[in-house]
Write an enzyme that holds these catalytic residues in place. Structure first.
Site, PDB file in Angstrom:
ATOM      1  N   GLU A  93       9.951   2.262  10.541  1.00 15.30           N
ATOM      2  CA  GLU A  93      11.046   3.283  10.095  1.00 15.30           C
ATOM      3  C   GLU A  93      10.019   4.444   9.964  1.00 15.30           C
ATOM      4  O   GLU A  93       9.560   4.812   9.106  1.00 15.30           O
ATOM      5  CB  GLU A  93      11.531   3.189   8.890  1.00 15.30           C
ATOM      6  N   LYS A  98       0.863  -1.282   0.129  1.00  9.39           N
ATOM      7  CA  LYS A  98      -0.105  -0.072   0.054  1.00  9.39           C
ATOM      8  C   LYS A  98       0.934   1.174   0.027  1.00  9.39           C
ATOM      9  O   LYS A  98       1.478   1.696   1.119  1.00  9.39           O
ATOM     10  CB  LYS A  98      -0.842   0.107   1.148  1.00  9.39           C
ATOM     11  N   GLU A 112      10.005  17.522  13.231  1.00  8.73           N
ATOM     12  CA  GLU A 112      10.260  17.241  12.013  1.00  8.73           C
ATOM     13  C   GLU A 112       9.690  18.071  11.048  1.00  8.73           C
ATOM     14  O   GLU A 112       8.388  17.999  11.045  1.00  8.73           O
ATOM     15  CB  GLU A 112      10.074  15.584  11.558  1.00  8.73           C
TER      16      GLU A 112
END
Length: 503
Positions: A260, A185, A393
């Protein structure tokens, strides 16, 4: 130089399938903001079909077609896929560039890495045969023991938009090498090349159901895939927030995950460096892939004695970066992938300024580009450790800067983050680099460089950057289950209980 977007459907059980609800999602070229095509939008109904196809692929012919076939059989398919990717590299690179905004030269490099990754895991698939029945040394000579490595089963692979085909390959190649059946996906923001991977799988005759590819929105396709009871493992690359949701879904059924996730990686520059060499690695570490990379070394920690001169060099290097349509020759910074991401990055920059930071260079749209989601490479100074720009981030071409006076201070600043993916140190003192390497709280350390990535070496983080490792032999282990087999080999009875015949 543009290229038409192929009109594809979902790839389920070895063939193209129209989504059950027949919905599609527009593809927007981030350089022009024009709709250039569309992709199919999967929902739970399509997920159920894909998982069923994957499950059937593993049991077909009692597993002999794939799961229990020799690694050399699977390796032939992986090498065939690699050859097709190399053959189609020019087309795939252009599709990648116009889909996600990546400069064409970068996209071409990615496609080379995709082919190399399939080749690497083809080699490991072959080696897997020789590793079966590995002897286990036991303290009792009346037993012998060995280990079997078996595919985990049906795996869900959920991948991001910054390296659409490469990040997919980091999961697809080892999963197939291990003998798993997979449902990929990809992100709805950049799925075009992943659908072309489906076409390649058709062309090489990959057994039906071994790889299924579902494009669509996260809540409608990704969430039901992660929560599906017949999925045996989930591998995810993306944001920490989404990773947390996937862990929650997996926990309900006690299924393994590898994650990750995000990063806020440091790069420490000491006073003994070649300033231009260090400047180039610093901007490469943050502005490569348009700054949209989880391991970006976006926190520059520079020694105070060289800070002014070094930042002057950084500005000169940054102003020399060609910002343009990614298909233009020499482009080194393309557009942000989507309007939502574009606005998010500009908000980060605006917040930094309002908190008291200084925009040393960049910070807005390039003057020569009136359309597209372009953000100038941005360097921000006068940053404090409490500022949002230091802690969160950005996922864009934004570098924030702090100075240090001692090695201990540099280490403290580097580790001042909830993330732990990448880290870098630049110094001519290699003993100091060794000390810094051990002190970094991160899964990856670069010495005198930033961002090199090789298929042979492990990739992954700690803390909120996730867990598990991709690439190398570690990537294959993600998709293997270890089975202990122990046999009693003595002719004598076990003798623990008194025999009834002796009563």
């Amino acid at each position: 130089m543009s290229i038409p977007i192929p009109h594809r459907q979902l790839f389920i059980d070895g063939d193209w399938k129209v989504p059950v609800l027949k919905n599609r999602i527009p593809i927007i070229n981030p350089s022009t903001q024009h709709i250039i095509g569309d992709i199919p939008a999967a929902t739970k109904e399509d997920v159920d079909l894909a998982v069923a196809a994957a499950k059937a692929a593993l049991s077909r012919n009692k597993g002999a077609d794939w799961a229990s076939a020799s690694g050399s059989v699977r390796a032939r398919y992986l090498r065939a896929i690699a050859a097709k990717i190399t053959e189609k590299k020019p087309e795939l690179a252009k599709l990648e560039a116009i889909d996600c905004g990546k400069p064409l030269d970068e996209a071409a490099w990615d496609i080379d890495d995709v082919a190399g990754c399939f080749e690497f895991y083809a080699d490991l698939a072959e080696k897997l045969d020789a590793q079966q029945k590995a002897h286990v040394s036991l303290p009792m000579d009346t037993f012998k023991s060995y280990v079997l490595k078996e595919p985990i089963g049906v795996v869900a692979l959920i991948t991001p938009w910054n390296y659409p085909l490469l990040m997919a390959t980091w999961k697809v190649a080892p999963a197939l090498a291990a003998g798993c059946a997979a449902i990929l996906k990809p992100s709805e923001l950049a799925s075009v090349t992943c659908l072309e991977l489906a076409e390649i799988c058709k062309e090489v005759g990959l057994p039906p159901g071994v790889l299924n590819i579902l494009t669509g929105l996260g809540p409608e396709a990704g969430a039901p895939l992660a929560a599906h009871p017949d999925v045996d493992k989930i591998a995810f690359t993306g944001s920490s927030a989404t990773g947390s949701k996937i862990m929650t879904a997996a926990a309900q059924l006690i299924k393994p995950v590898s994650l990750e996730l995000g990063g806020k990686s440091p790069i420490i520059v000491f006073e003994d460096v070649d300033l231009d060499k260090a400047a180039e690695w610093t901007i490469f570490g943050c502005f490569w892939t348009n700054g949209q990379i989880c391991s970006a070394t976006s926190r520059l920690i520079v020694h105070e004695s060289i800070a002014t001169e070094f930042l002057n060099r950084i500005v000169k290097w940054v102003k020399n970066i060609k910002i343009s349509d990614p298909l233009e020759e020499g482009c080194r910074l393309g557009p942000i992938v989507s309007e939502g991401q574009y606005e998010k990055i500009l908000k980060f920059i605006s917040n930094a300024k309002s908190e008291g930071a200084t925009i040393l260079t960049g910070g807005s749209r390039p003057e020569h580009l009136k359309k597209g989601f372009f953000v100038e490479p941005t360097v921000i100074t006068d940053v404090t450790t409490s500022m949002q720009i230091w802690r969160e981030e950005v996922f864009g071409p934004v570098l924030c800067v702090k100075t240090f006076s001692t090695e201990e201070e540099a280490i403290d600043l580097a580790n001042d983050t909830v993330y732990g993916l990448g880290s870098a140190v630049i110094s001519n003192d290699l003993e100091r680099c060794e000390r810094i390497t051990k002190a970094f709280k991160a899964g990856i350390v670069w010495i005198n460089c930033s961002q090199p990535c090789f298929t042979q070496a492990p990739w992954g983080g700690i803390k909120r950057s996730g867990f598990g490792r991709e690439l190398g032999e570690w990537g294959l282990d993600n998709y293997l289950s270890v089975k202990q087999v122990t046999q009693y080999i003595s002719d004598e009875p076990w003798g623990w209980y008194q025999s009834p015949s002796r009563l």
